[in-house]
Design a protein around this motif. Structure first.
Motif, short mmCIF file in Angstrom:
data_model
loop_
_atom_site.label_atom_id
_atom_site.label_comp_id
_atom_site.label_asym_id
_atom_site.label_seq_id
_atom_site.Cartn_x
_atom_site.Cartn_y
_atom_site.Cartn_z
N GLN A 1 6.80 3.42 -10.65
CA GLN A 1 7.06 3.65 -9.22
C GLN A 1 5.85 3.27 -8.37
N ILE A 2 4.67 3.64 -8.84
CA ILE A 2 3.44 3.30 -8.09
C ILE A 2 3.25 1.78 -8.06
N ALA A 3 3.53 1.11 -9.18
CA ALA A 3 3.38 -0.35 -9.23
C ALA A 3 4.31 -1.02 -8.22
N SER A 4 5.50 -0.47 -8.02
CA SER A 4 6.45 -1.13 -7.13
C SER A 4 6.29 -0.73 -5.67
N THR A 5 5.90 0.52 -5.38
CA THR A 5 5.85 0.98 -3.98
C THR A 5 4.54 1.65 -3.57
N GLY A 6 3.61 1.78 -4.48
CA GLY A 6 2.38 2.53 -4.21
C GLY A 6 1.57 2.03 -3.04
N ARG A 7 1.46 0.72 -2.89
CA ARG A 7 0.64 0.16 -1.81
C ARG A 7 1.25 0.40 -0.43
N ALA A 8 2.55 0.66 -0.38
CA ALA A 8 3.21 0.91 0.90
C ALA A 8 3.18 2.39 1.28
N THR A 9 2.62 3.20 0.40
CA THR A 9 2.59 4.64 0.62
C THR A 9 1.28 5.07 1.26
#
Length: 158
Positions: free
Chosen positions: A132-140
């Motif tokens: 989950q972090i790999a796919s959306t972490g930077r947008a969080t």
């Protein structure tokens, strides 16, 4: 600077308040909103006793972000540990109240570490967290509350 619990008989220990912060899954974050109105929103969070911080995540823009940029002072409340002691119809409920200053974290390794610790509280396994972090972490956007004061109490709802 912070008020003490008015009814001392209802006050719980600092350790009991911290335990409630550890075991609860959701709390209410209150910020100073527009035109002097408070804005309170339920959030998932992670209490890190070692750093004396509360971490949570959210969008990078919006009402909460605008309010925190205008004023970093917040109040965070959790309640739970409902128990029946004396009267079957009137449970006892504990609550913990935290006052502190909330900051948006820079999108760096410390924010990603905080995001992973936060996610481990809610997801069933580390593989799912990493995916989950790999796919959306930077947008969080990660937020941290630097705790200045914690208090707690237990009241019967009768």
């Amino acid at each position: 600077m912070f008020r003490s619990i008015r009814k001392k008989k209802n006050e719980i220990s600092l350790d009991a308040a911290k335990e409630l912060l550890h075991c609860s899954r959701r709390g209410i974050l209150a910020v100073n909103g527009d035109d002097g109105y408070p804005y309170a929103v339920p959030i998932n969070y992670l209490y890190d006793e070692d750093t004396q911080k509360i971490f949570f995540h959210g969008a990078k823009a919006g009402y909460k972000v605008d309010a925190l940029k205008a004023c970093d002072k917040v109040c965070f409340t959790v309640c739970g540990n409902e128990t029946i002691k004396d009267e079957a119809w009137a449970p006892y409920v504990k609550s913990a109240v935290v006052f502190g200053k909330c900051h948006l974290m820079e999108n760096d390794s410390s924010a990603m570490d905080a995001l992973k610790k936060f996610a481990m509280k809610y997801y069933p396994g580390e593989d799912m967290v990493d995916s989950q972090i790999a796919s959306t972490g930077r947008a969080t956007q990660m937020f941290e509350i630097e705790i200045e004061h914690i208090s707690g109490k237990e009241v019967q709802e009768s």
